[in-house]
Design a protein around this motif. Structure first.
Motif, short mmCIF file in Angstrom:
data_model
loop_
_atom_site.label_atom_id
_atom_site.label_comp_id
_atom_site.label_asym_id
_atom_site.label_seq_id
_atom_site.Cartn_x
_atom_site.Cartn_y
_atom_site.Cartn_z
N UNK A 1 6.13 -7.76 -10.08
CA UNK A 1 7.58 -7.61 -10.24
C UNK A 1 7.90 -6.93 -11.57
N UNK A 2 9.08 -6.34 -11.63
CA UNK A 2 9.54 -5.76 -12.89
C UNK A 2 9.66 -6.86 -13.94
N UNK A 3 9.25 -6.54 -15.15
CA UNK A 3 9.35 -7.53 -16.21
C UNK A 3 8.30 -7.32 -17.28
N UNK A 4 8.19 -8.31 -18.15
CA UNK A 4 7.27 -8.28 -19.29
C UNK A 4 6.15 -9.28 -19.03
N UNK A 5 4.96 -8.78 -18.84
CA UNK A 5 3.81 -9.61 -18.51
C UNK A 5 2.75 -9.50 -19.62
N UNK A 6 1.74 -10.34 -19.55
CA UNK A 6 0.71 -10.37 -20.60
C UNK A 6 -0.66 -10.25 -19.96
N UNK A 7 -1.41 -9.24 -20.41
CA UNK A 7 -2.78 -9.02 -19.95
C UNK A 7 -3.76 -9.47 -21.04
N UNK A 8 -4.70 -10.32 -20.66
CA UNK A 8 -5.71 -10.81 -21.61
C UNK A 8 -7.09 -10.40 -21.11
N UNK B 1 4.39 0.71 -16.94
CA UNK B 1 4.17 1.21 -15.58
C UNK B 1 5.49 1.15 -14.81
N UNK B 2 5.75 2.16 -14.00
CA UNK B 2 6.92 2.14 -13.13
C UNK B 2 6.58 1.40 -11.83
N UNK B 3 7.57 0.68 -11.30
CA UNK B 3 7.37 -0.01 -10.03
C UNK B 3 6.94 0.98 -8.95
N UNK B 4 5.99 0.55 -8.16
CA UNK B 4 5.53 1.38 -7.06
C UNK B 4 4.44 2.36 -7.43
N UNK B 5 4.19 2.55 -8.73
CA UNK B 5 3.12 3.46 -9.14
C UNK B 5 1.78 2.73 -9.13
N UNK B 6 0.73 3.44 -8.77
CA UNK B 6 -0.60 2.86 -8.93
C UNK B 6 -0.96 2.94 -10.40
N UNK B 7 -1.43 1.84 -10.95
CA UNK B 7 -1.66 1.76 -12.39
C UNK B 7 -3.10 1.41 -12.68
N UNK B 8 -3.79 2.33 -13.34
CA UNK B 8 -5.17 2.11 -13.76
C UNK B 8 -5.27 2.42 -15.24
N UNK B 9 -5.81 1.49 -16.00
CA UNK B 9 -5.93 1.62 -17.44
C UNK B 9 -7.38 1.82 -17.82
N UNK B 10 -7.63 2.83 -18.62
CA UNK B 10 -8.97 3.03 -19.18
C UNK B 10 -9.12 2.12 -20.39
N UNK B 11 -10.11 1.23 -20.33
CA UNK B 11 -10.32 0.23 -21.36
C UNK B 11 -11.48 0.67 -22.25
N UNK B 12 -11.26 0.60 -23.56
CA UNK B 12 -12.29 1.02 -24.51
C UNK B 12 -13.32 -0.09 -24.70
N UNK B 13 -14.00 -0.40 -23.62
CA UNK B 13 -15.01 -1.46 -23.64
C UNK B 13 -16.10 -1.11 -22.64
N UNK B 14 -17.33 -0.97 -23.11
CA UNK B 14 -18.41 -0.54 -22.23
C UNK B 14 -19.03 -1.71 -21.46
N UNK B 15 -18.95 -2.94 -22.02
CA UNK B 15 -19.54 -4.09 -21.35
C UNK B 15 -18.55 -4.71 -20.36
N UNK B 16 -19.06 -5.40 -19.33
CA UNK B 16 -18.17 -6.12 -18.39
C UNK B 16 -17.38 -7.21 -19.11
N UNK B 17 -16.22 -7.56 -18.56
CA UNK B 17 -15.37 -8.58 -19.17
C UNK B 17 -14.47 -9.20 -18.12
N UNK B 18 -13.97 -10.39 -18.40
CA UNK B 18 -13.00 -11.07 -17.54
C UNK B 18 -11.58 -10.70 -17.98
N UNK B 19 -10.68 -10.61 -17.02
CA UNK B 19 -9.29 -10.36 -17.38
C UNK B 19 -8.37 -11.32 -16.63
#
Length: 702
Positions: free
Chosen positions: A104-111, A60-78
């Motif tokens: 911030x700009x950088x390398x992050x981890x989404x779980x 994602x570029x800084x300042x952009x709105x970022x929405x990811x389509x997740x291949x999961x139909x059930x609810x989940x925690x992130x």
């Protein structure tokens, strides 16, 4: 495979089904080519299509709105964990996940977690543009020298230009107002195969070519009594004189001499105690280098061992079978048995890195706005360290090349195995990130050779000809974002070599990403009779008179490159040669007209190119013309200051011409002691400053 299924699989893998060739014709890729390339990819794209809920990486570029389509139909925690450790948490429902604002700009981890199932993904936040030095942002027009390091001469080198000579080049360029010294690729080649000299076919792009070590400047060489005794031997001095005086680099002789001296230096180094500052620096370097340095040092030690044992080869594919696998029992046994030999090659990488860093720090002390800029080759050779240690990343069944065009009607095969874009994606671009960090270290700019590779590469099956290849798509937006992020982190600007046929879709992307274009005077013709005027040059660019693959200024004007090509039988028939001569005559006349129009040469020079020979006046005029250009950067070759005729490389040749071996005709110190050259460079510097202030000393033509 059903043709429709084949086409769908090819599309998923990134194989582009058609393209427009150099003549404007639509070309459709054959079914057989698609099948061969898919076989080479080994189904990686199909495996990714069956991936888990999250992709391997989300850019994602800084300042952009970022929405990811997740291949999961059930609810989940992130949970999103920033590099700093700060965490953001939420609840996913509806299959769409929006990133928190202001990351911030950088390398992050989404779980992502759903009951006992877990998924994770690398999130990369990148700035919109690459880093640019303050001087360029302030509107300054900078110039510098662009050199082939091995061509430099001096009274202290060992027959090849080295990092000591680079320091002299930095000092001389800075003294005359230059902002940078640009280098040929200095990637690791093959110590056991020194004749493999092309800097664009390296063993690895992560490590350095050890032939550039300034051996005589090393503490361990100077402090070793054995080294000094060897140094004073008549045989050593005789060999040194012959290597130093030759007009061509004798890579085999230089490597043999340097390895002898470096071996003696290493024997002294290992006597240092564990608390010795240099020993501690080396051990830290080895730890930081990690597995990659271990692979590089093992490869070089093993390659040398096999060569000395009577198995000289061009690469690991011809090694005895047990050594072809990086994790085989035989390789592990070699590591144990030859531990000190491997340490020796790690020591050489440490020395090269230290000396190169010293050069960069010198440029900083001299207040050069850019300092050093490196050149990143488009790929690695098939038989080198990188392909030996990482079989899944490289597609060894194909090679990078180019489709047929006007200059190469048969197409080109560069014998460089490509990285699989699907594997890059699966690894969250880690190989690309690692390579950028290695090449942006200790420099202020990085030139990316064939920058179109960020968008697409022409893949040629090994069993076929270049005409039977196809373009494979690369994730250009993601790669540009990573490039911008690493550029800022390393404070290193980016120049993209975009010569030749450039897809229109990437031009705007490169400019928007802050990547500087590459403009060569010889190619900047609006039509056969007119050169582009200096004030029409693209500002976000580096302008040059010529490149390592083209004629020198004298060679261009005196037709030396065309005559050389004819002697080397590079042209299919005499008709092609005659057409090239006729076009060159038009180009010379157009250039002379432009030099007169912008008053870069005196009227007395004459206006008929047929009657004008290369001279200091004409040479100065070409330099003045490009110095007036609106391009922010200007790169000049010492070959043109020295009025040399022969090129350093002739594309399309191997043994017919001594590519990558021709030295400069003068020593570095002599170049900057030459009053004619220093006058030329200071005038270039003056014109660049005037151009930046909008005060061009030459009026715009009527």
């Amino acid at each position: 495979m059903d043709p429709k299924v084949l086409d769908q699989a090819a599309e998923r893998a990134g194989i582009i089904p058609e393209y427009i060739d150099a003549w404007g014709q639509r070309k459709v890729i054959s079914t057989e080519t698609k099948r061969q390339l898919l076989n080479a990819m080994a189904g990686v794209a199909d495996d990714l299509a069956l991936a888990a809920a999250l992709p391997p990486v989300w850019v994602v570029r800084e300042g952009e709105s970022a929405v990811l389509s997740v291949a999961l139909s059930e609810p989940a925690d992130w949970v999103l964990t920033e590099e700093t450790g700060r965490q953001h948490a939420g609840y996913l429902s509806g299959g769409r996940l929006a990133l928190p604002a202001g990351l911030p700009a950088g390398y992050h981890r989404l779980a992502l977690r759903r009951e006992l199932r877990h998924w994770s993904c690398q999130v990369i936040i990148a700035p919109p543009r690459c880093y640019e030095p303050a001087a360029l942002l302030a509107g300054h027009k900078l110039w510098g020298a662009t050199i082939q390091l091995y061509t430099l001469r001096s009274q202290r080198n060992w027959g090849v230009g080295d990092f000591g000579d680079l320091a002299l080049m930095i000092e001389g360029t800075a003294k005359n107002g230059g902002a940078f010294v640009g280098l040929n690729p200095i990637h690791a080649l093959y110590p056991a195969l020194p004749g493999w000299a092309s800097p664009y076919s390296p063993s690895s792009r992560r490590w350095l070519n050890i032939i550039y070590i300034d051996v005589g400047a090393l503490d361990d060489f100077q402090q070793s009594s054995a080294a000094q005794q060897w140094w004073c031997l008549p045989e050593t001095q005789g060999t040194l004189s012959a290597l130093r005086d030759g007009d061509l680099v004798d890579y085999a002789g230089v490597m043999a001499l340097k390895l002898s001296g470096l071996t003696l230096a290493f024997r002294h180094f290992i006597t240092r105690g564990p608390e010795d500052p240099q020993r501690r620096s080396f051990e830290a370097f080895v730890r930081e280098g990690g597995e990659s340095l271990r692979f590089q040092s093992t490869f070089d030690a093993l390659h040398r061992h096999l060569t000395l044992a009577g198995h000289p080869t061009e690469g690991w594919q011809q090694w005895p079978e047990p050594f072809r696998q990086v994790d085989s029992d035989e390789v592990r046994e070699f590591r144990l048995k030859h531990h000190q030999d491997i340490r020796f090659f790690s020591y050489l990488q440490w020395l090269a890195a230290r000396q190169f860093d010293d050069c960069f720090q010198l440029s900083r002390r001299l207040n050069m706005p850019i300092g050093l800029y490196r050149d990143l080759a488009v790929g690695v050779s098939a038989g080198g360290m990188e392909t030996w240690s990482d079989r899944t990343l490289y597609r060894l069944e194909v090679s990078v090349g180019a489709p047929p065009d006007r200059l190469g009607p048969q197409g080109q095969n560069w014998s460089l195995p490509p990285q699989d874009p699907n594997v890059l994606f699966a690894r969250a671009y880690e190989p690309f990130i690692t390579m950028l960090r290695a090449n942006m270290r200790h420099c202020g700019a990085l030139r990316i050779d064939h920058v179109m590779s960020l968008l697409r590469l022409w893949w040629v099956p090994l069993a076929g000809s270049p005409q039977q290849g196809a373009y494979v798509r690369y994730p250009v937006d993601d790669l540009l974002a990573v490039l911008a992020l690493e550029s800022h982190r390393q404070q290193c600007m980016v120049i993209g070599e975009d010569l030749g046929t450039v897809p229109q879709e990437i031009t705007a992307k490169l400019q928007a990403a802050g990547i500087y274009s590459y403009k060569v005077l010889f190619f900047e013709r609006k039509d056969p009779a007119q050169y582009r005027a200096p004030d029409e040059y693209v500002p976000q660019a580096m302008a040059t008179l010529t490149t390592h693959d083209l004629a020198t200024l004298r060679g261009f004007w005196q037709l030396e490159d065309l005559r050389l090509g004819n002697r080397l039988h590079l042209y299919a028939d005499d008709a092609i040669y005659q057409r090239l001569l006729a076009d060159r005559q038009k180009a010379r006349q157009a250039l002379l007209d432009a030099l007169h129009a912008w008053k870069c040469v005196p009227a007395k020079l004459g206006k008929n190119a047929e009657r004008v020979v290369m001279s200091p006046i004409l040479n100065r005029g070409a330099h003045r013309y490009l110095a007036l250009s609106q391009s922010a950067l200007l790169g000049l070759q010492p070959e043109d200051w020295l009025d040399m005729a022969l090129p350093v490389n002739v594309p399309g040749t191997t043994d017919q011409y001594p590519n990558w071996r021709r030295k400069l005709v003068r020593e570095v110190a002599e170049i900057f002691d030459d009053q004619g050259i220093t006058r030329l460079l200071r005038e270039v510097d003056r014109l660049r400053n005037k151009s930046a202030d909008g005060q061009n000393s030459s009026p715009r033509p009527e």
